[in-house]
Design a protein around this motif. Structure first.
Motif, PDB file in Angstrom:
ATOM      1  N   TYR A  28       0.837  -1.204   0.000  1.00  0.00           N
ATOM      2  CA  TYR A  28       0.000   0.000   0.000  1.00  0.00           C
ATOM      3  C   TYR A  28       0.871   1.253   0.000  1.00  0.00           C
ATOM      4  O   TYR A  28       0.651   2.183  -0.782  1.00  0.00           O
ATOM      5  CB  TYR A  28      -0.927  -0.025   1.215  1.00  0.00           C
ATOM      6  CG  TYR A  28      -1.612   1.283   1.504  1.00  0.00           C
ATOM      7  CD1 TYR A  28      -2.571   1.792   0.641  1.00  0.00           C
ATOM      8  CD2 TYR A  28      -1.295   2.021   2.627  1.00  0.00           C
ATOM      9  CE1 TYR A  28      -3.202   3.000   0.907  1.00  0.00           C
ATOM     10  CE2 TYR A  28      -1.920   3.219   2.900  1.00  0.00           C
ATOM     11  CZ  TYR A  28      -2.870   3.708   2.038  1.00  0.00           C
ATOM     12  OH  TYR A  28      -3.483   4.899   2.292  1.00  0.00           O
ATOM     13  N   LYS A  41      -8.282   5.628  -3.333  1.00  0.00           N
ATOM     14  CA  LYS A  41      -8.717   4.347  -3.905  1.00  0.00           C
ATOM     15  C   LYS A  41      -7.919   3.189  -3.294  1.00  0.00           C
ATOM     16  O   LYS A  41      -8.481   2.141  -2.974  1.00  0.00           O
ATOM     17  CB  LYS A  41      -8.554   4.370  -5.415  1.00  0.00           C
ATOM     18  CG  LYS A  41      -9.064   3.143  -6.096  1.00  0.00           C
ATOM     19  CD  LYS A  41      -8.965   3.256  -7.602  1.00  0.00           C
ATOM     20  CE  LYS A  41      -9.533   2.015  -8.261  1.00  0.00           C
ATOM     21  NZ  LYS A  41      -9.442   2.086  -9.721  1.00  0.00           N
ATOM     22  N   GLN A  45      -9.259  -0.141  -0.975  1.00  0.00           N
ATOM     23  CA  GLN A  45      -8.932  -1.498  -1.400  1.00  0.00           C
ATOM     24  C   GLN A  45      -8.075  -2.220  -0.369  1.00  0.00           C
ATOM     25  O   GLN A  45      -8.223  -3.426  -0.164  1.00  0.00           O
ATOM     26  CB  GLN A  45      -8.217  -1.473  -2.744  1.00  0.00           C
ATOM     27  CG  GLN A  45      -9.103  -1.071  -3.885  1.00  0.00           C
ATOM     28  CD  GLN A  45      -8.345  -0.951  -5.190  1.00  0.00           C
ATOM     29  OE1 GLN A  45      -7.124  -0.999  -5.234  1.00  0.00           O
ATOM     30  NE2 GLN A  45      -9.095  -0.783  -6.274  1.00  0.00           N
ATOM     31  N   SER A  46      -7.177  -1.484   0.299  1.00  0.00           N
ATOM     32  CA  SER A  46      -6.338  -2.139   1.295  1.00  0.00           C
ATOM     33  C   SER A  46      -7.145  -2.546   2.531  1.00  0.00           C
ATOM     34  O   SER A  46      -6.851  -3.571   3.146  1.00  0.00           O
ATOM     35  CB  SER A  46      -5.161  -1.245   1.689  1.00  0.00           C
ATOM     36  OG  SER A  46      -5.618  -0.108   2.364  1.00  0.00           O
ATOM     37  N   ILE A  48     -10.310  -3.496   2.454  1.00  0.00           N
ATOM     38  CA  ILE A  48     -11.040  -4.699   2.036  1.00  0.00           C
ATOM     39  C   ILE A  48     -10.109  -5.909   2.076  1.00  0.00           C
ATOM     40  O   ILE A  48     -10.475  -6.976   2.580  1.00  0.00           O
ATOM     41  CB  ILE A  48     -11.652  -4.498   0.643  1.00  0.00           C
ATOM     42  CG1 ILE A  48     -12.772  -3.467   0.709  1.00  0.00           C
ATOM     43  CG2 ILE A  48     -12.159  -5.820   0.074  1.00  0.00           C
ATOM     44  CD1 ILE A  48     -13.289  -3.025  -0.638  1.00  0.00           C
ATOM     45  N   ALA A  49      -8.891  -5.731   1.577  1.00  0.00           N
ATOM     46  CA  ALA A  49      -7.919  -6.823   1.604  1.00  0.00           C
ATOM     47  C   ALA A  49      -7.529  -7.180   3.032  1.00  0.00           C
ATOM     48  O   ALA A  49      -7.277  -8.350   3.338  1.00  0.00           O
ATOM     49  CB  ALA A  49      -6.684  -6.447   0.798  1.00  0.00           C
TER      50      ALA A  49
END
Length: 72
Positions: A28, A41, A45-46, A48-49
């Motif tokens: 990240y 963005k 996403q990080s 969620i991961a």
């Protein structure tokens, strides 16, 4: 034998979660340094991961506790 198995499950779950989180957030930060405008963005996403990375160690800790308590 159950105490040893439960302890190993919990220990490996902690190690796996730590390594997974370290790899995730290092990538990240690497992504932010390459493209600072994509920070928002990449942050979403990080996270969620992060939830995906943490799911398996949480399940492993739950099974390890059940093994320690003698449920299995």
């Amino acid at each position: 034998m159950g105490l040893l198995a439960g302890g190993i499950m919990i220990a490996f779950a902690a190690v796996a979660a730590g390594l997974g989180n370290a790899m995730l957030f290092s990538k990240y930060i690497e992504g932010i340094t390459r493209q600072p405008e994509a920070q928002g963005k990449l942050l979403g996403q990080s996270f969620i991961a992060l939830g995906i990375v943490e799911a398996l160690p949480i399940i492993s800790v739950a099974f390890g506790i059940m093994v320690l308590l003698g449920v299995f």
